[in-house]
Write an enzyme that holds these catalytic residues in place. Structure first.
Site, mmCIF file in Angstrom:
data_model
loop_
_atom_site.group_PDB
_atom_site.id
_atom_site.type_symbol
_atom_site.label_atom_id
_atom_site.label_comp_id
_atom_site.label_asym_id
_atom_site.label_seq_id
_atom_site.Cartn_x
_atom_site.Cartn_y
_atom_site.Cartn_z
ATOM 1 N N GLY A 79 0.814 -1.210 0.000
ATOM 2 C CA GLY A 79 0.000 0.000 0.000
ATOM 3 C C GLY A 79 0.843 1.253 0.000
ATOM 4 N N ASN A 80 0.192 2.391 0.177
ATOM 5 C CA ASN A 80 0.905 3.664 0.259
ATOM 6 C C ASN A 80 0.247 4.514 1.340
ATOM 7 O OD1 ASN A 80 -1.157 5.532 -1.026
ATOM 8 N ND2 ASN A 80 -0.904 3.991 -2.632
ATOM 9 N N ARG A 81 0.815 5.685 1.603
ATOM 10 C CA ARG A 81 0.394 6.464 2.768
ATOM 11 C C ARG A 81 -0.697 7.481 2.470
ATOM 12 N NH1 ARG A 81 5.174 9.248 4.817
ATOM 13 N NH2 ARG A 81 3.682 10.114 6.277
#
Ligand code: CTP
Ligand code: CA
Length: 224
Positions: free
Chosen positions: A33-35
């Site tokens: 995932g990413n932030r």
């Protein structure tokens, strides 16, 4: 969420907004995932509703609540987001790609949990490129539709940041690109943002820094 006052310049317009960050599954319990928190995309949805637009919000793993007045479509992965936004874009006056889309996804999704005993001390993941959704939307865009992309960059030097933004615009072919510096401490969870907007030719249209709500207002001015 809706008003019909003098600021209601988007009445009768259908705006599609993608928000949040995609998650690419590795196995039933893990993902890449990413932030992205989804805050800027949700602020855009709120601001568009307040100006009278009908809004479809394509939401990938938001950390904030979506406004109740949107047509909400929940997605997980980049491929799910692509299907949802391609479908919604067909009837849209504007499409805003605020979501952070994973550039790669695992080639294989394990049916069961990946076990340490079976993988050893190191684990190599094979990833494959996801489609560039924004570039695809630019290729199939109908006349009159406004297509807005975001560019997340960690480049600290403002001049080089602009060069990266212009190169990205040339690859994407959208109408406007919102260049957004991100980093360990900037961008994601914050309630504030600082952006530079480029037009199709790479010329600076505006520079704004402020709350994600005030930034959203300036981005929506590009549609009107
Ligand atoms: N985007 C997309 N599809 C992808 C990756 C990104 O539609 N597979 C969109 C994002 O929603 C954003 C824009 O493209 O509006 C730019 O995303 P960004 O990650 O900044 O650019 P990339 O082209 O992916 O390049 P890189 O990550 O290498 O900087
Ligand atoms: Ca990317």
């Amino acid at each position: 969420d809706r008003t019909d006052g003098p600021g209601a310049d988007l009445v009768g317009k259908h705006v599609v907004i993608t928000a949040g960050g995609t998650r690419e599954p590795l196995d039933p319990v893990r993902f890449l995932g990413n932030r992205s928190s989804g805050k800027q995309g949700v602020a855009l949805a709120q601001a568009a509703l307040a100006r009278g637009a009908s809004v479809t919000l394509i939401a990938a793993n938001l950390e904030v609540a979506a406004p109740t007045a949107v047509e909400l479509r929940l997605v997980g992965t980049a491929l799910e987001l692509e299907a949802a936004v391609t479908d919604a874009a067909a009837g849209a006056d504007a499409v805003i790609m605020a979501a952070a889309v994973a550039d790669y996804r695992p080639v294989q999704v394990s049916a069961g949990k990946i076990k340490k005993d079976e993988t050893g001390d190191t684990l190599l993941l094979e990833l494959t490129r996801n489609p560039d959704i924004l570039a695809g939307l630019a290729r199939t865009k109908r006349t009159g539709q406004v297509l807005i992309g975001f560019a997340a960059e960690t480049e600290p030097d403002p001049v080089r940041l602009l060069v990266l933004g212009r190169e990205k615009m040339a690859r994407k072919g959208c109408d406007f690109l919102v260049v957004n510096r991100v980093g360990w401490a900037e961008g994601f969870a914050s309630d504030r943002n600082a952006i530079t907007v480029l037009d199709h030719d790479g010329d600076i249209v505006c520079e704004v820094s402020g709350t994600k709500m005030s930034v959203a207002g300036r981005i929506l001015d590009l549609i009107g």
